[in-house]
Design a protein around this motif. Structure first.
Motif, mmCIF file in Angstrom:
data_model
loop_
_atom_site.group_PDB
_atom_site.id
_atom_site.type_symbol
_atom_site.label_atom_id
_atom_site.label_comp_id
_atom_site.label_asym_id
_atom_site.label_seq_id
_atom_site.Cartn_x
_atom_site.Cartn_y
_atom_site.Cartn_z
ATOM 1 N N LEU A 1 16.625 -2.032 6.253
ATOM 2 C CA LEU A 1 15.453 -1.937 6.428
ATOM 3 C C LEU A 1 14.076 -2.517 4.909
ATOM 4 C CD1 LEU A 1 14.628 0.560 9.206
ATOM 5 C CD2 LEU A 1 14.646 -2.094 9.673
ATOM 6 N N LEU A 2 15.215 -3.515 3.773
ATOM 7 C CA LEU A 2 14.076 -3.499 2.958
ATOM 8 C C LEU A 2 14.438 -4.777 2.329
ATOM 9 C CD1 LEU A 2 17.638 -1.397 0.749
ATOM 10 C CD2 LEU A 2 15.406 -0.286 1.419
ATOM 11 N N ALA A 3 14.413 -5.382 3.521
ATOM 12 C CA ALA A 3 13.505 -7.147 3.228
ATOM 13 C C ALA A 3 12.788 -7.143 3.056
ATOM 14 C CB ALA A 3 14.874 -8.066 4.376
ATOM 15 N N PRO A 4 11.855 -8.351 1.994
ATOM 16 C CA PRO A 4 9.968 -8.392 2.159
ATOM 17 C C PRO A 4 9.474 -8.902 3.636
ATOM 18 C CG PRO A 4 11.250 -9.060 0.782
ATOM 19 C CD PRO A 4 12.400 -9.056 1.252
ATOM 20 N N CYS A 5 10.809 -9.057 4.175
ATOM 21 C CA CYS A 5 10.518 -9.834 5.687
ATOM 22 C C CYS A 5 9.590 -8.453 6.856
ATOM 23 C CB CYS A 5 11.056 -11.023 6.235
ATOM 24 S SG CYS A 5 13.166 -9.915 6.595
ATOM 25 N N ILE A 6 10.757 -8.296 6.102
ATOM 26 C CA ILE A 6 11.046 -6.545 6.991
ATOM 27 C C ILE A 6 9.888 -5.473 7.042
ATOM 28 C CG2 ILE A 6 12.225 -4.575 7.992
ATOM 29 C CD1 ILE A 6 13.272 -6.006 9.149
ATOM 30 N N GLN A 7 9.473 -5.316 6.195
ATOM 31 C CA GLN A 7 7.958 -4.590 5.383
ATOM 32 C C GLN A 7 7.225 -5.025 5.560
ATOM 33 O OE1 GLN A 7 8.080 -4.410 1.253
ATOM 34 N NE2 GLN A 7 10.243 -3.927 0.722
ATOM 35 N N LYS A 8 6.893 -6.364 5.359
ATOM 36 C CA LYS A 8 5.677 -7.399 6.719
ATOM 37 C C LYS A 8 5.299 -7.047 7.941
ATOM 38 C CE LYS A 8 5.841 -11.415 2.882
ATOM 39 N NZ LYS A 8 5.639 -12.567 2.705
ATOM 40 N N GLU A 9 6.936 -7.233 8.442
ATOM 41 C CA GLU A 9 6.773 -6.274 10.095
ATOM 42 C C GLU A 9 6.169 -5.339 10.187
ATOM 43 O OE1 GLU A 9 9.749 -7.786 11.953
ATOM 44 O OE2 GLU A 9 10.338 -9.939 11.498
ATOM 45 N N ILE A 10 6.715 -4.426 9.918
ATOM 46 C CA ILE A 10 5.838 -3.134 9.383
ATOM 47 C C ILE A 10 4.553 -2.968 9.234
ATOM 48 C CG2 ILE A 10 6.659 -0.440 8.552
ATOM 49 C CD1 ILE A 10 9.746 -0.842 8.107
ATOM 50 N N VAL A 11 4.493 -3.498 8.140
ATOM 51 C CA VAL A 11 2.959 -3.406 7.925
ATOM 52 C C VAL A 11 1.522 -3.833 8.995
ATOM 53 C CG1 VAL A 11 1.013 -4.747 6.446
ATOM 54 C CG2 VAL A 11 3.282 -3.900 4.655
ATOM 55 N N ASN A 12 2.691 -5.506 9.250
ATOM 56 C CA ASN A 12 1.673 -5.933 10.537
ATOM 57 C C ASN A 12 1.238 -5.000 12.267
ATOM 58 O OD1 ASN A 12 1.307 -8.576 9.235
ATOM 59 N ND2 ASN A 12 3.092 -9.035 10.257
ATOM 60 N N SER A 13 3.134 -3.691 12.304
ATOM 61 C CA SER A 13 2.871 -3.217 13.049
ATOM 62 C C SER A 13 1.520 -2.182 13.088
ATOM 63 C CB SER A 13 4.317 -3.065 13.864
ATOM 64 O OG SER A 13 5.426 -2.950 13.725
ATOM 65 N N CYS A 14 1.543 -1.611 12.071
ATOM 66 C CA CYS A 14 1.258 -0.529 11.206
ATOM 67 C C CYS A 14 -0.806 -1.228 11.629
ATOM 68 C CB CYS A 14 0.521 -0.427 10.115
ATOM 69 S SG CYS A 14 2.213 0.547 9.380
ATOM 70 N N ALA A 15 -0.985 -2.230 12.040
ATOM 71 C CA ALA A 15 -2.351 -2.935 11.316
ATOM 72 C C ALA A 15 -2.650 -2.795 13.128
ATOM 73 C CB ALA A 15 -2.132 -4.706 10.868
ATOM 74 N N LEU A 16 -1.481 -3.799 13.915
ATOM 75 C CA LEU A 16 -1.911 -3.694 15.421
ATOM 76 C C LEU A 16 -2.267 -2.565 16.306
ATOM 77 C CD1 LEU A 16 0.784 -6.638 16.315
ATOM 78 C CD2 LEU A 16 -2.277 -6.075 16.160
ATOM 79 N N GLU A 17 -1.165 -1.172 15.692
ATOM 80 C CA GLU A 17 -1.655 0.419 15.802
ATOM 81 C C GLU A 17 -3.346 0.966 15.599
ATOM 82 O OE1 GLU A 17 0.118 2.151 17.489
ATOM 83 O OE2 GLU A 17 1.746 0.917 18.040
ATOM 84 N N THR A 18 -3.881 0.292 13.905
ATOM 85 C CA THR A 18 -4.530 0.967 13.592
ATOM 86 C C THR A 18 -5.793 0.179 14.837
ATOM 87 O OG1 THR A 18 -3.505 1.135 11.707
ATOM 88 C CG2 THR A 18 -6.437 1.055 11.681
ATOM 89 N N LEU A 19 -5.833 -1.797 15.056
ATOM 90 C CA LEU A 19 -6.904 -2.024 15.243
ATOM 91 C C LEU A 19 -6.604 -1.503 17.300
ATOM 92 C CD1 LEU A 19 -6.521 -5.524 14.480
ATOM 93 C CD2 LEU A 19 -8.088 -3.866 13.785
ATOM 94 N N ASP A 20 -5.546 -0.919 17.705
ATOM 95 C CA ASP A 20 -5.863 -0.124 19.138
ATOM 96 C C ASP A 20 -6.651 0.892 19.070
ATOM 97 O OD1 ASP A 20 -4.376 -2.406 19.874
ATOM 98 O OD2 ASP A 20 -2.500 -1.634 20.144
ATOM 99 N N ALA A 21 -6.017 1.294 17.970
ATOM 100 C CA ALA A 21 -6.755 3.281 18.188
ATOM 101 C C ALA A 21 -8.392 2.447 17.832
ATOM 102 C CB ALA A 21 -5.876 3.481 16.944
ATOM 103 N N ASN A 22 -8.753 1.599 16.686
ATOM 104 C CA ASN A 22 -10.143 1.404 16.727
ATOM 105 C C ASN A 22 -10.645 0.934 17.930
ATOM 106 O OD1 ASN A 22 -10.337 2.917 14.676
ATOM 107 N ND2 ASN A 22 -9.662 0.957 13.256
ATOM 108 N N HIS A 23 -10.160 0.274 18.994
ATOM 109 C CA HIS A 23 -10.720 -0.415 19.587
ATOM 110 C C HIS A 23 -10.826 0.570 20.996
ATOM 111 C CE1 HIS A 23 -11.850 -3.453 23.007
ATOM 112 N NE2 HIS A 23 -10.368 -2.915 23.530
ATOM 113 N N GLY A 24 -9.663 1.720 21.307
ATOM 114 C CA GLY A 24 -9.578 2.921 21.508
ATOM 115 C C GLY A 24 -10.356 3.394 21.889
ATOM 116 N N TRP A 25 -11.465 3.741 20.057
ATOM 117 C CA TRP A 25 -12.044 5.275 20.216
ATOM 118 C C TRP A 25 -13.724 3.728 19.882
ATOM 119 C CZ3 TRP A 25 -12.641 9.898 18.513
ATOM 120 C CH2 TRP A 25 -13.063 10.834 17.813
ATOM 121 N N SER A 26 -13.247 2.854 19.991
ATOM 122 C CA SER A 26 -15.048 2.382 20.315
ATOM 123 C C SER A 26 -15.812 2.335 21.723
ATOM 124 C CB SER A 26 -15.237 1.327 20.193
ATOM 125 O OG SER A 26 -13.810 0.114 20.078
ATOM 126 N N LYS A 27 -14.525 2.625 22.508
ATOM 127 C CA LYS A 27 -15.096 2.594 23.985
ATOM 128 C C LYS A 27 -15.298 4.123 24.779
ATOM 129 C CE LYS A 27 -11.860 -1.183 26.159
ATOM 130 N NZ LYS A 27 -10.794 -1.481 26.627
#
Length: 284
Positions: free
Chosen positions: A257-283
């Motif tokens: 789990l050290l490759a740059p592409c893996i790092q980017k995938e984890i970053v994208n997953s964190c972004a999606l989790e953040t968006l989901d959390a914000n969307h749920g809070w806005s409701k």
């Protein structure tokens, strides 16, 4: 984090759950044909060695279950039986029940008045077929040479009898059973992967929160500064032995789990989790 952890979400998981539950209901009510056949076989095992089905005649996929069942039932040793007397060269002889104590593998067939070996009956087909079938097929009944022939049957360390006995021990010892071993290794691998992934996620969350760069100018093993992501992961490993055992050079080659592409995938997953959390809070 769906691509790293399995999550319970939306209709996809509910539909799969329905499929699983329906399968479970069906399987709990109606056993498979193989299970029914196996139950029938195990329910009709003959205790008398002479009356048993040859091990080679059982379905190959059922043999270990048959063997395990026989070993659980124990040896056929009718100690209270009135052993018949046979005239051999003018001398009356018969099976001596005390032989059961001296040779714990020994079995006796009432129907044939003959001695057999349980271990060889169960496992001899696994090894090279050498020697006679006296203790597996035909049965032994030359009581004059009983003790002598029993010792010969056991033989040296590498004899077929001793190999068969060892196979019986291994089969009944669940710690060495291959299925248990594979399952144990699989559990360990899953735990190691989860520990490694959690450490990588911690590094990612920290760098994102602080707005720091992930990559370094020189990320080679000889570099004094391999970049924030690798240096932070190394710091966590240096302070947690459990993490250290499963990350960096101690991780499998395809799960570091050290490759740059893996790092980017984890970053994208964190972004999606953040968006989901914000969307749920806005409701709310």
């Amino acid at each position: 984090m769906e691509q790293f952890f399995k999550r319970k979400s939306s209709s996809g998981s509910s539909s799969s759950a329905n499929v699983d539950s329906s399968n479970n209901v069906g399987s709990s009510r109606t056993p498979s044909s193989r299970e029914s056949q196996l139950d029938g076989v195990l329910g009709n095992l003959q205790a008398d060695p002479e009356l048993r089905t040859r091990m080679i005649d059982y379905d190959a996929n059922m043999r270990d279950e048959v063997r395990r069942s026989y070993l659980q039932k124990g040896h056929c040793q009718p100690r209270g039986h009135n052993f018949p007397i046979t005239n051999m060269s003018g001398i009356n002889r018969r099976f001596i029940p005390q032989w059961f104590d001296e040779f714990d593998w020994l079995e006796y067939s009432i129907s044939k008045d003959a001695a057999f070996c349980l271990y060889c009956y169960l496992f001899k087909t696994n090894f090279e077929q050498v020697g006679s079938e006296a203790f597996t097929g035909d049965g032994f009944k030359n009581w004059k040479k009983g003790r002598e022939r029993f010792k010969m049957h056991v033989g040296l360390v590498g004899s077929v009898h001793n190999k068969a006995r060892e196979a019986a021990t291994n089969l009944m010892n669940q710690n060495t059973h291959i299925e248990t071993t594979v399952s144990k290794h699989s559990d360990q691998a899953r735990k190691a992967y989860r520990t490694c992934l959690n450490a990588s996620i911690k590094c990612t969350k920290f760098l994102l929160r602080q707005g720091l760069a992930f990559r370094g100018h020189d990320e080679s093993a000889t570099s004094n500064n391999r970049g924030n992501y690798l240096e932070l992961l190394q710091f966590i490993a240096d302070n947690d032995d459990k993490v250290k055992e499963v990350v960096m050079e101690n991780a499998p080659g395809n799960l570091k789990l050290l490759a740059p592409c893996i790092q980017k995938e984890i970053v994208n997953s964190c972004a999606l989790e953040t968006l989901d959390a914000n969307h749920g809070w806005s409701k709310r």
